[in-house]
Enzyme design. Structure first.
Site: not given
Length: 338
Positions: A139, A164, A298
Protein backbone atom coordinates in the site's frame (compact mmCIF):
# COMPACT_ATOMS: atom_id res chain seq x y z
CA UNK A 1 0.94 -3.53 38.00
CA UNK A 2 0.33 -3.11 34.27
CA UNK A 3 -2.06 -5.61 32.75
CA UNK A 4 -0.80 -8.26 30.36
CA UNK A 5 -1.78 -7.28 26.84
CA UNK A 6 -4.80 -9.33 25.79
CA UNK A 7 -6.34 -9.62 29.22
CA UNK A 8 -9.66 -7.88 29.87
CA UNK A 9 -8.11 -5.43 32.29
CA UNK A 10 -9.24 -1.83 31.89
CA UNK A 11 -6.98 -0.36 34.52
CA UNK A 12 -4.13 1.99 33.48
CA UNK A 13 -1.03 0.30 32.20
CA UNK A 14 -0.11 -2.18 29.54
CA UNK A 15 2.17 0.30 27.81
CA UNK A 16 5.90 0.77 27.71
CA UNK A 17 7.72 4.05 28.19
CA UNK A 18 7.01 5.01 24.58
CA UNK A 19 3.25 4.67 25.14
CA UNK A 20 3.05 1.71 22.74
CA UNK A 21 1.45 -1.41 24.23
CA UNK A 22 3.91 -4.03 25.45
CA UNK A 23 3.51 -7.66 24.55
CA UNK A 24 2.66 -10.49 26.91
CA UNK A 25 1.27 -13.99 26.82
CA UNK A 26 -2.46 -14.42 26.58
CA UNK A 27 -4.85 -17.32 26.63
CA UNK A 28 -7.47 -15.32 24.76
CA UNK A 29 -8.37 -15.88 21.12
CA UNK A 30 -7.60 -12.21 20.49
CA UNK A 31 -4.66 -11.86 22.85
CA UNK A 32 -1.50 -10.21 21.56
CA UNK A 33 1.44 -12.31 20.37
CA UNK A 34 5.10 -11.27 20.83
CA UNK A 35 7.21 -10.24 17.84
CA UNK A 36 9.91 -12.65 19.03
CA UNK A 37 7.82 -15.55 17.75
CA UNK A 38 8.46 -14.30 14.21
CA UNK A 39 11.57 -12.12 14.03
CA UNK A 40 15.01 -12.91 15.44
CA UNK A 41 15.99 -9.46 16.66
CA UNK A 42 15.13 -5.78 16.59
CA UNK A 43 17.40 -2.86 15.80
CA UNK A 44 17.22 0.88 16.38
CA UNK A 45 18.99 2.73 13.57
CA UNK A 46 20.10 6.13 14.78
CA UNK A 47 20.23 8.87 12.14
CA UNK A 48 20.88 12.29 13.65
CA UNK A 49 18.16 12.88 16.23
CA UNK A 50 15.90 10.25 14.69
CA UNK A 51 15.63 6.58 15.65
CA UNK A 52 14.23 4.10 13.12
CA UNK A 53 13.07 0.72 14.39
CA UNK A 54 13.75 -2.36 12.26
CA UNK A 55 12.81 -6.02 12.84
CA UNK A 56 15.28 -8.61 11.49
CA UNK A 57 15.03 -12.31 10.64
CA UNK A 58 17.16 -14.86 8.81
CA UNK A 59 20.89 -15.40 8.39
CA UNK A 60 21.44 -16.12 4.71
CA UNK A 61 20.47 -15.02 1.22
CA UNK A 62 19.46 -11.60 -0.08
CA UNK A 63 17.67 -9.04 2.09
CA UNK A 64 13.96 -8.49 1.67
CA UNK A 65 13.54 -4.92 2.91
CA UNK A 66 9.85 -4.52 3.79
CA UNK A 67 7.80 -1.32 4.02
CA UNK A 68 4.34 -1.40 5.60
CA UNK A 69 1.17 0.46 4.74
CA UNK A 70 -0.16 3.63 6.33
CA UNK A 71 -1.12 3.20 9.98
CA UNK A 72 0.58 -0.17 10.28
CA UNK A 73 4.12 -1.22 11.26
CA UNK A 74 6.92 -3.58 10.28
CA UNK A 75 5.10 -6.32 12.17
CA UNK A 76 2.53 -6.53 9.37
CA UNK A 77 5.16 -8.79 7.77
CA UNK A 78 5.61 -10.93 10.90
CA UNK A 79 3.90 -14.15 9.81
CA UNK A 80 5.54 -13.98 6.39
CA UNK A 81 8.95 -13.32 7.93
CA UNK A 82 8.81 -16.52 9.95
CA UNK A 83 8.31 -18.47 6.72
CA UNK A 84 10.75 -16.48 4.60
CA UNK A 85 13.71 -16.48 6.99
CA UNK A 86 14.62 -20.07 6.24
CA UNK A 87 15.75 -18.98 2.78
CA UNK A 88 16.40 -15.23 2.92
CA UNK A 89 16.95 -12.35 5.32
CA UNK A 90 14.06 -10.10 6.20
CA UNK A 91 14.26 -6.50 7.43
CA UNK A 92 10.93 -4.85 8.25
CA UNK A 93 11.12 -1.16 9.09
CA UNK A 94 8.74 0.93 11.16
CA UNK A 95 8.35 4.01 8.99
CA UNK A 96 8.30 7.56 10.31
CA UNK A 97 5.30 8.18 12.55
CA UNK A 98 4.64 4.45 12.94
CA UNK A 99 5.47 1.67 15.37
CA UNK A 100 8.53 2.21 17.55
CA UNK A 101 10.27 4.66 15.21
CA UNK A 102 10.72 8.13 16.72
CA UNK A 103 11.70 11.22 14.73
CA UNK A 104 11.82 14.98 15.22
CA UNK A 105 8.72 15.30 13.00
CA UNK A 106 6.52 12.22 13.04
CA UNK A 107 3.82 14.03 11.06
CA UNK A 108 6.03 14.60 7.99
CA UNK A 109 4.82 11.68 5.91
CA UNK A 110 5.63 13.23 2.54
CA UNK A 111 6.85 10.87 -0.15
CA UNK A 112 10.17 12.70 -0.33
CA UNK A 113 10.83 12.40 3.40
CA UNK A 114 9.78 8.75 3.59
CA UNK A 115 12.00 7.85 0.61
CA UNK A 116 14.97 9.59 2.20
CA UNK A 117 14.31 7.76 5.47
CA UNK A 118 14.44 4.40 3.70
CA UNK A 119 17.65 5.27 1.88
CA UNK A 120 19.27 6.56 5.08
CA UNK A 121 18.33 3.44 7.04
CA UNK A 122 19.60 1.05 4.35
CA UNK A 123 22.86 2.95 3.97
CA UNK A 124 23.38 3.12 7.73
CA UNK A 125 22.62 -0.57 8.24
CA UNK A 126 24.76 -1.97 5.43
CA UNK A 127 27.35 0.79 4.95
CA UNK A 128 29.88 0.06 2.18
CA UNK A 129 29.08 -3.62 1.77
CA UNK A 130 25.35 -3.87 1.03
CA UNK A 131 23.85 -7.26 0.15
CA UNK A 132 21.47 -7.90 -2.70
CA UNK A 133 18.23 -6.18 -1.76
CA UNK A 134 14.63 -6.71 -2.79
CA UNK A 135 12.30 -3.88 -1.80
CA UNK A 136 8.83 -5.04 -0.76
CA UNK A 137 6.12 -2.50 -0.06
CA UNK A 138 2.46 -2.78 0.86
CA UNK A 139 0.00 0.00 0.00
CA UNK A 140 1.65 3.30 1.06
CA UNK A 141 4.86 1.33 1.57
CA UNK A 142 4.55 0.02 -1.98
CA UNK A 143 4.42 3.57 -3.31
CA UNK A 144 7.53 4.49 -1.31
CA UNK A 145 9.39 1.32 -2.32
CA UNK A 146 8.63 2.08 -5.97
CA UNK A 147 9.93 5.63 -5.69
CA UNK A 148 13.10 4.48 -3.93
CA UNK A 149 13.74 1.84 -6.60
CA UNK A 150 13.24 4.35 -9.42
CA UNK A 151 15.87 6.70 -7.98
CA UNK A 152 18.55 4.20 -9.12
CA UNK A 153 20.81 4.98 -6.16
CA UNK A 154 20.88 1.58 -4.41
CA UNK A 155 23.60 -0.21 -6.35
CA UNK A 156 22.70 -3.70 -5.08
CA UNK A 157 18.95 -3.35 -5.55
CA UNK A 158 17.85 -6.46 -7.40
CA UNK A 159 14.07 -6.56 -7.23
CA UNK A 160 10.84 -4.76 -6.40
CA UNK A 161 7.64 -6.33 -5.07
CA UNK A 162 4.62 -4.04 -4.77
CA UNK A 163 1.62 -5.29 -2.82
CA UNK A 164 -1.89 -4.15 -3.74
CA UNK A 165 -1.40 -0.55 -4.75
CA UNK A 166 -2.07 0.97 -8.17
CA UNK A 167 -2.04 4.68 -8.93
CA UNK A 168 -5.51 5.04 -10.44
CA UNK A 169 -7.35 3.07 -7.79
CA UNK A 170 -5.39 4.64 -4.95
CA UNK A 171 -6.03 8.23 -6.06
CA UNK A 172 -9.71 7.52 -6.72
CA UNK A 173 -10.09 6.18 -3.18
CA UNK A 174 -8.58 9.25 -1.50
CA UNK A 175 -11.90 11.12 -1.45
CA UNK A 176 -13.26 8.37 0.80
CA UNK A 177 -10.28 8.11 3.14
CA UNK A 178 -11.32 10.66 5.75
CA UNK A 179 -14.74 9.01 6.04
CA UNK A 180 -13.16 5.58 6.40
CA UNK A 181 -10.81 6.86 9.09
CA UNK A 182 -13.64 8.61 10.95
CA UNK A 183 -15.65 5.38 10.96
CA UNK A 184 -12.95 3.61 12.96
CA UNK A 185 -13.47 3.43 16.72
CA UNK A 186 -11.33 6.25 18.16
CA UNK A 187 -10.28 4.18 21.16
CA UNK A 188 -10.54 0.75 22.77
CA UNK A 189 -10.77 -0.41 26.40
CA UNK A 190 -8.02 -2.99 25.77
CA UNK A 191 -5.61 -4.14 23.10
CA UNK A 192 -7.55 -7.36 22.88
CA UNK A 193 -10.69 -5.46 21.88
CA UNK A 194 -8.71 -3.58 19.24
CA UNK A 195 -7.46 -6.84 17.75
CA UNK A 196 -10.98 -8.25 17.75
CA UNK A 197 -12.38 -5.18 15.97
CA UNK A 198 -9.68 -5.26 13.29
CA UNK A 199 -10.58 -8.85 12.47
CA UNK A 200 -14.36 -8.58 12.74
CA UNK A 201 -14.92 -5.01 11.56
CA UNK A 202 -11.61 -3.90 10.08
CA UNK A 203 -9.62 -4.99 7.06
CA UNK A 204 -7.68 -7.98 8.42
CA UNK A 205 -8.83 -11.55 7.96
CA UNK A 206 -6.05 -13.48 9.68
CA UNK A 207 -6.45 -13.52 13.47
CA UNK A 208 -2.88 -14.66 14.13
CA UNK A 209 -1.46 -11.82 12.07
CA UNK A 210 -3.70 -9.27 13.77
CA UNK A 211 -2.54 -10.51 17.18
CA UNK A 212 1.03 -9.46 16.39
CA UNK A 213 0.51 -6.55 13.97
CA UNK A 214 -2.21 -4.54 15.76
CA UNK A 215 -0.56 -3.84 19.17
CA UNK A 216 2.17 -1.56 17.72
CA UNK A 217 -0.50 0.51 15.94
CA UNK A 218 -1.86 1.59 19.34
CA UNK A 219 -0.72 3.67 22.27
CA UNK A 220 -1.97 4.06 25.80
CA UNK A 221 -3.50 7.47 26.38
CA UNK A 222 -3.69 8.39 30.05
CA UNK A 223 -5.85 11.42 29.28
CA UNK A 224 -8.79 9.21 28.32
CA UNK A 225 -10.48 7.87 31.43
CA UNK A 226 -12.33 4.57 31.32
CA UNK A 227 -15.94 4.27 32.30
CA UNK A 228 -18.74 1.83 31.72
CA UNK A 229 -20.14 4.24 29.14
CA UNK A 230 -17.17 4.70 26.85
CA UNK A 231 -14.28 2.85 25.24
CA UNK A 232 -11.02 4.51 26.14
CA UNK A 233 -7.34 4.16 27.01
CA UNK A 234 -5.92 2.63 23.81
CA UNK A 235 -5.93 4.97 20.82
CA UNK A 236 -4.41 4.84 17.34
CA UNK A 237 -0.71 5.65 17.38
CA UNK A 238 -0.55 7.24 13.91
CA UNK A 239 -2.99 10.12 13.29
CA UNK A 240 -3.47 9.33 9.61
CA UNK A 241 -6.22 11.92 9.30
CA UNK A 242 -3.58 14.62 9.87
CA UNK A 243 -1.45 13.41 6.94
CA UNK A 244 -4.04 14.12 4.23
CA UNK A 245 -1.85 16.74 2.54
CA UNK A 246 0.65 13.99 1.71
CA UNK A 247 -1.72 11.33 0.36
CA UNK A 248 -1.79 12.38 -3.29
CA UNK A 249 1.99 12.72 -3.30
CA UNK A 250 2.36 9.05 -2.39
CA UNK A 251 0.49 7.84 -5.46
CA UNK A 252 0.57 10.49 -8.19
CA UNK A 253 2.60 9.31 -11.20
CA UNK A 254 3.18 5.95 -9.56
CA UNK A 255 2.43 3.77 -12.59
CA UNK A 256 5.09 5.36 -14.80
CA UNK A 257 7.56 5.43 -11.92
CA UNK A 258 6.96 1.71 -11.30
CA UNK A 259 7.54 0.90 -14.95
CA UNK A 260 10.78 2.93 -14.95
CA UNK A 261 12.33 1.07 -12.01
CA UNK A 262 15.39 -0.70 -13.52
CA UNK A 263 14.96 -4.03 -11.70
CA UNK A 264 12.89 -7.18 -11.89
CA UNK A 265 9.48 -6.38 -10.48
CA UNK A 266 6.17 -7.98 -9.63
CA UNK A 267 2.81 -6.50 -8.72
CA UNK A 268 0.71 -8.56 -6.31
CA UNK A 269 -2.97 -7.60 -6.38
CA UNK A 270 -5.99 -8.70 -4.38
CA UNK A 271 -8.35 -7.94 -7.31
CA UNK A 272 -8.40 -8.01 -11.09
CA UNK A 273 -9.88 -4.56 -11.71
CA UNK A 274 -6.93 -2.49 -10.51
CA UNK A 275 -4.72 -1.94 -13.60
CA UNK A 276 -4.71 1.45 -15.28
CA UNK A 277 -3.74 2.08 -18.90
CA UNK A 278 0.01 2.51 -18.33
CA UNK A 279 0.26 -0.70 -16.33
CA UNK A 280 -1.89 -2.63 -18.78
CA UNK A 281 0.41 -1.66 -21.64
CA UNK A 282 3.50 -2.34 -19.52
CA UNK A 283 2.28 -5.79 -18.61
CA UNK A 284 1.56 -6.63 -22.25
CA UNK A 285 5.12 -5.54 -23.07
CA UNK A 286 6.50 -7.84 -20.38
CA UNK A 287 7.93 -5.03 -18.24
CA UNK A 288 6.69 -6.62 -15.03
CA UNK A 289 4.87 -9.65 -13.71
CA UNK A 290 1.39 -9.33 -12.27
CA UNK A 291 -0.10 -11.89 -9.93
CA UNK A 292 -3.67 -11.80 -8.61
CA UNK A 293 -3.96 -13.38 -5.17
CA UNK A 294 -7.46 -14.71 -4.68
CA UNK A 295 -9.53 -14.89 -1.49
CA UNK A 296 -7.65 -12.21 0.41
CA UNK A 297 -8.13 -8.67 1.60
CA UNK A 298 -5.94 -5.63 1.03
CA UNK A 299 -3.13 -6.86 3.32
CA UNK A 300 -2.07 -9.90 1.30
CA UNK A 301 1.05 -10.52 3.37
CA UNK A 302 -1.07 -10.73 6.52
CA UNK A 303 -4.14 -12.56 5.27
CA UNK A 304 -2.36 -15.33 3.35
CA UNK A 305 1.27 -15.37 4.56
CA UNK A 306 1.95 -18.85 3.19
CA UNK A 307 0.95 -17.91 -0.35
CA UNK A 308 2.65 -14.53 -0.08
CA UNK A 309 5.92 -16.11 1.10
CA UNK A 310 5.82 -18.71 -1.66
CA UNK A 311 5.32 -16.03 -4.32
CA UNK A 312 8.19 -13.95 -2.92
CA UNK A 313 10.61 -16.87 -2.80
CA UNK A 314 9.66 -17.89 -6.33
CA UNK A 315 10.34 -14.33 -7.51
CA UNK A 316 13.77 -14.35 -5.84
CA UNK A 317 14.63 -17.77 -7.26
CA UNK A 318 13.48 -17.07 -10.81
CA UNK A 319 15.54 -13.90 -10.96
CA UNK A 320 18.57 -15.53 -9.29
CA UNK A 321 18.75 -12.74 -6.73
CA UNK A 322 21.65 -12.95 -4.30
CA UNK A 323 25.13 -14.40 -4.64
CA UNK A 324 23.80 -17.66 -6.02
CA UNK A 325 20.06 -17.14 -5.86
CA UNK A 326 17.97 -19.62 -3.91
CA UNK A 327 16.71 -23.03 -4.92
CA UNK A 328 13.09 -24.07 -4.64
CA UNK A 329 12.29 -27.74 -5.32
CA UNK A 330 10.56 -28.12 -8.67
CA UNK A 331 11.34 -24.63 -9.92
CA UNK A 332 14.62 -25.51 -11.66
CA UNK A 333 13.04 -28.48 -13.42
CA UNK A 334 10.23 -26.23 -14.57
CA UNK A 335 12.70 -23.74 -16.03
CA UNK A 336 14.66 -26.44 -17.88
CA UNK A 337 11.57 -27.89 -19.47
CA UNK A 338 10.28 -24.49 -20.60
Amino acid sequence: MAPVIGEEDQSPGGAGTSGIPTWGSSRSKFGALPWTDYFDEELDVEIGQDSFHVYLAGTQGPVLFCLHGGGSSGLSFALSARMLKEKVKVAAMDMRGHGSTRTSDDLDLSAETLCQDVLDVIRTMYKNDPPSIVLIGHSMGGAIATRVAAKRVLRTLAGLIVVDVVEGTAIASLIHMQKLLSNRPPAFPSVEKAIEWNVKGGSLRNIDSARVSIPPTLKYNEERKCSIYSACSYVWLTPLEKSERHWRGWYEGLSDIFLSAPVAKVLLLAGTDRLDKSLTIGQMQGKFQMIVVRHTGHAIQEDVPEEFSSLVLTFVARNRIGAHGIDIPGLIRQRRSA
